[in-house]
Design an enzyme around this catalytic site. Sequence first.
Site, PDB file in Angstrom:
ATOM      1  N   ASN A   6       0.849  -1.196   0.000  1.00 22.66           N
ATOM      2  CA  ASN A   6       0.000   0.000   0.000  1.00 22.66           C
ATOM      3  C   ASN A   6       0.889   1.252   0.000  1.00 22.66           C
ATOM      4  O   ASN A   6       1.695   1.433   0.917  1.00 22.66           O
ATOM      5  CB  ASN A   6      -0.887  -0.043   1.259  1.00 22.66           C
ATOM      6  CG  ASN A   6      -1.852   1.113   1.310  1.00 22.66           C
ATOM      7  OD1 ASN A   6      -1.481   2.243   1.001  1.00 22.66           O
ATOM      8  ND2 ASN A   6      -3.071   0.853   1.705  1.00 22.66           N
ATOM      9  N   HIS A   9       0.872   5.916   2.042  1.00 30.27           N
ATOM     10  CA  HIS A   9       1.693   6.684   2.984  1.00 30.27           C
ATOM     11  C   HIS A   9       2.731   7.541   2.280  1.00 30.27           C
ATOM     12  O   HIS A   9       3.181   8.551   2.814  1.00 30.27           O
ATOM     13  CB  HIS A   9       2.342   5.752   4.004  1.00 30.27           C
ATOM     14  CG  HIS A   9       1.328   4.906   4.719  1.00 30.27           C
ATOM     15  ND1 HIS A   9       0.501   5.423   5.683  1.00 30.27           N
ATOM     16  CD2 HIS A   9       0.993   3.615   4.573  1.00 30.27           C
ATOM     17  CE1 HIS A   9      -0.309   4.465   6.110  1.00 30.27           C
ATOM     18  NE2 HIS A   9      -0.030   3.368   5.448  1.00 30.27           N
ATOM     19  N   ARG A  17       3.567  18.804   1.941  1.00 30.35           N
ATOM     20  CA  ARG A  17       4.015  20.025   1.267  1.00 30.35           C
ATOM     21  C   ARG A  17       3.136  20.407   0.076  1.00 30.35           C
ATOM     22  O   ARG A  17       3.425  21.367  -0.625  1.00 30.35           O
ATOM     23  CB  ARG A  17       5.460  19.837   0.758  1.00 30.35           C
ATOM     24  CG  ARG A  17       6.510  19.814   1.856  1.00 30.35           C
ATOM     25  CD  ARG A  17       6.773  21.217   2.359  1.00 30.35           C
ATOM     26  NE  ARG A  17       7.629  21.209   3.518  1.00 30.35           N
ATOM     27  CZ  ARG A  17       8.950  21.435   3.475  1.00 30.35           C
ATOM     28  NH1 ARG A  17       9.560  21.652   2.329  1.00 30.35           N
ATOM     29  NH2 ARG A  17       9.642  21.435   4.582  1.00 30.35           N
ATOM     30  N   HIS A  42      -5.764   3.588  -1.623  1.00 29.19           N
ATOM     31  CA  HIS A  42      -7.111   3.904  -1.127  1.00 29.19           C
ATOM     32  C   HIS A  42      -7.450   5.308  -1.614  1.00 29.19           C
ATOM     33  O   HIS A  42      -6.845   6.284  -1.156  1.00 29.19           O
ATOM     34  CB  HIS A  42      -7.105   3.841   0.408  1.00 29.19           C
ATOM     35  CG  HIS A  42      -8.443   4.081   1.037  1.00 29.19           C
ATOM     36  ND1 HIS A  42      -8.644   3.967   2.389  1.00 29.19           N
ATOM     37  CD2 HIS A  42      -9.648   4.434   0.514  1.00 29.19           C
ATOM     38  CE1 HIS A  42      -9.913   4.229   2.671  1.00 29.19           C
ATOM     39  NE2 HIS A  42     -10.545   4.531   1.542  1.00 29.19           N
ATOM     40  N   ARG A  44      -9.608   8.100  -1.232  1.00 26.76           N
ATOM     41  CA  ARG A  44     -10.585   8.543  -0.236  1.00 26.76           C
ATOM     42  C   ARG A  44     -11.479   9.643  -0.804  1.00 26.76           C
ATOM     43  O   ARG A  44     -11.060  10.392  -1.679  1.00 26.76           O
ATOM     44  CB  ARG A  44      -9.864   9.066   1.013  1.00 26.76           C
ATOM     45  CG  ARG A  44      -9.369   7.969   1.913  1.00 26.76           C
ATOM     46  CD  ARG A  44      -8.711   8.529   3.152  1.00 26.76           C
ATOM     47  NE  ARG A  44      -8.462   7.476   4.109  1.00 26.76           N
ATOM     48  CZ  ARG A  44      -9.299   7.151   5.096  1.00 26.76           C
ATOM     49  NH1 ARG A  44     -10.411   7.824   5.286  1.00 26.76           N
ATOM     50  NH2 ARG A  44      -9.006   6.175   5.913  1.00 26.76           N
ATOM     51  N   ARG A  48      -7.366  12.901   0.580  1.00 28.03           N
ATOM     52  CA  ARG A  48      -6.348  13.436   1.496  1.00 28.03           C
ATOM     53  C   ARG A  48      -4.938  12.937   1.179  1.00 28.03           C
ATOM     54  O   ARG A  48      -3.969  13.564   1.558  1.00 28.03           O
ATOM     55  CB  ARG A  48      -6.702  13.138   2.946  1.00 28.03           C
ATOM     56  CG  ARG A  48      -6.500  11.697   3.338  1.00 28.03           C
ATOM     57  CD  ARG A  48      -6.506  11.545   4.828  1.00 28.03           C
ATOM     58  NE  ARG A  48      -7.859  11.553   5.335  1.00 28.03           N
ATOM     59  CZ  ARG A  48      -8.275  10.764   6.328  1.00 28.03           C
ATOM     60  NH1 ARG A  48      -7.420   9.958   6.914  1.00 28.03           N
ATOM     61  NH2 ARG A  48      -9.500  10.782   6.750  1.00 28.03           N
ATOM     62  N   GLU A  69      -8.703   0.305  -3.123  1.00 32.15           N
ATOM     63  CA  GLU A  69      -9.513   0.329  -1.909  1.00 32.15           C
ATOM     64  C   GLU A  69     -10.428   1.525  -1.990  1.00 32.15           C
ATOM     65  O   GLU A  69      -9.962   2.637  -2.306  1.00 32.15           O
ATOM     66  CB  GLU A  69      -8.616   0.543  -0.686  1.00 32.15           C
ATOM     67  CG  GLU A  69      -8.084  -0.688  -0.066  1.00 32.15           C
ATOM     68  CD  GLU A  69      -7.243  -0.335   1.154  1.00 32.15           C
ATOM     69  OE1 GLU A  69      -7.519   0.669   1.836  1.00 32.15           O
ATOM     70  OE2 GLU A  69      -6.285  -1.059   1.390  1.00 32.15           O
ATOM     71  N   THR A  99      -6.679   6.201   9.888  1.00 30.93           N
ATOM     72  CA  THR A  99      -6.566   5.116   8.912  1.00 30.93           C
ATOM     73  C   THR A  99      -7.844   4.308   9.039  1.00 30.93           C
ATOM     74  O   THR A  99      -8.685   4.598   9.898  1.00 30.93           O
ATOM     75  CB  THR A  99      -5.309   4.249   9.196  1.00 30.93           C
ATOM     76  OG1 THR A  99      -5.268   3.163   8.254  1.00 30.93           O
ATOM     77  CG2 THR A  99      -5.292   3.663  10.594  1.00 30.93           C
ATOM     78  N   THR A 100      -8.030   3.302   8.177  1.00 32.54           N
ATOM     79  CA  THR A 100      -9.246   2.490   8.258  1.00 32.54           C
ATOM     80  C   THR A 100      -9.238   1.775   9.610  1.00 32.54           C
ATOM     81  O   THR A 100      -8.361   0.973   9.885  1.00 32.54           O
ATOM     82  CB  THR A 100      -9.264   1.453   7.106  1.00 32.54           C
ATOM     83  OG1 THR A 100      -8.823   2.102   5.921  1.00 32.54           O
ATOM     84  CG2 THR A 100     -10.637   0.893   6.899  1.00 32.54           C
ATOM     85  N   GLU A 150     -10.819  -9.614   3.012  1.00 29.45           N
ATOM     86  CA  GLU A 150      -9.544  -9.260   3.639  1.00 29.45           C
ATOM     87  C   GLU A 150      -9.841  -9.134   5.122  1.00 29.45           C
ATOM     88  O   GLU A 150     -10.618  -8.273   5.548  1.00 29.45           O
ATOM     89  CB  GLU A 150      -8.989  -7.943   3.075  1.00 29.45           C
ATOM     90  CG  GLU A 150      -7.651  -7.586   3.729  1.00 29.45           C
ATOM     91  CD  GLU A 150      -7.071  -6.263   3.233  1.00 29.45           C
ATOM     92  OE1 GLU A 150      -7.382  -5.832   2.095  1.00 29.45           O
ATOM     93  OE2 GLU A 150      -6.321  -5.646   4.010  1.00 29.45           O
ATOM     94  N   HIS A 189      -3.602  -5.000   7.737  1.00 33.15           N
ATOM     95  CA  HIS A 189      -3.680  -3.889   8.691  1.00 33.15           C
ATOM     96  C   HIS A 189      -2.789  -4.143   9.898  1.00 33.15           C
ATOM     97  O   HIS A 189      -2.950  -5.139  10.606  1.00 33.15           O
ATOM     98  CB  HIS A 189      -5.106  -3.584   9.166  1.00 33.15           C
ATOM     99  CG  HIS A 189      -5.307  -2.106   9.378  1.00 33.15           C
ATOM    100  ND1 HIS A 189      -4.824  -1.463  10.490  1.00 33.15           N
ATOM    101  CD2 HIS A 189      -5.850  -1.158   8.604  1.00 33.15           C
ATOM    102  CE1 HIS A 189      -5.103  -0.175  10.383  1.00 33.15           C
ATOM    103  NE2 HIS A 189      -5.710   0.047   9.245  1.00 33.15           N
ATOM    104  N   GLY A 211       1.164  -1.709   4.377  1.00 36.02           N
ATOM    105  CA  GLY A 211       1.579  -0.371   3.980  1.00 36.02           C
ATOM    106  C   GLY A 211       2.546   0.269   4.956  1.00 36.02           C
ATOM    107  O   GLY A 211       3.740   0.390   4.709  1.00 36.02           O
TER     108      GLY A 211
END
Length: 237
Positions: A6, A9, A17, A42, A44, A48, A69, A99-100, A150, A189, A211
């Site tokens: 993942n 991050h 920045r 993911h 979102r 973000r 995701e 996070t999720t 998952e 996770h 991730g």
Amino acid sequence: MVLGVNVDHVATVREARKGIEPDPVMAATLAVLGGADGITVHLREDRRHIHDRDLKLLREFVPVELNLEMAATKEMVGIALKTRPDMVTLVPEKREELTTEGGLDVKRQKLNLRKAVKAIHNAGIPVSLFINPAIDDIDLSKEIDADMVEIHTGLYANAKGERQKREFIRVEKSVREALNLGLSANAGHGLNYINVKKIAEIDGIRGLYIGHSIISRAVLVGMERAVREMKEMIKES
Ligand code: PXP
């Protein structure tokens, strides 16, 4: 065993920045060179970290399994149908979460999830549901017609001692139930270099989706080289 990396991050650091680096697409390419069997992002609702542009480029550049995701919303289903990832993982999404934080509320969301799975299936894309390690949720995932689940390993990953043993048994039982029902079973996770081994050893598990620990390690193992390169550039100038 599939290792899905993942790269959200990496995008989170970029967004600190609001610039162009580090680029999650470049990180994905390097992850593939390192042996990743899949890349996960993911997208979102609030964008973000991962942006639509990232997903579009990843679709072009990722030569391994691209796992999108997303929340089971009309907007996201539309994006999945347009982008055509290799698989979709439906996840719960709350704006304020870091996070999720847990698996889907499969019982409450059953109709909505079934609708999303059907629409994604119509485009020939397999669907995984991110769920808590609970037998009822596995059974419901089968009813909803998911191809895979998952299993959320967050509680296992964060627990210690006897509590961790109990959480591990829940994950293991969930994998077994999924396999008995003909679902492919993944897990993810909170998995890291210390706790991954036990989960990877579960019989029949298809893939692990990781991730934070990989990106964290990449920062540390790359630090010395990054400083050395900067130092050399300064010296040469
Ligand atoms: N699987 C799902 C469904 C996730 O939402 C996440 C977090 O983005 C992961 C796996 C990876 O979790 P972690 O970053 O803790 O390895």
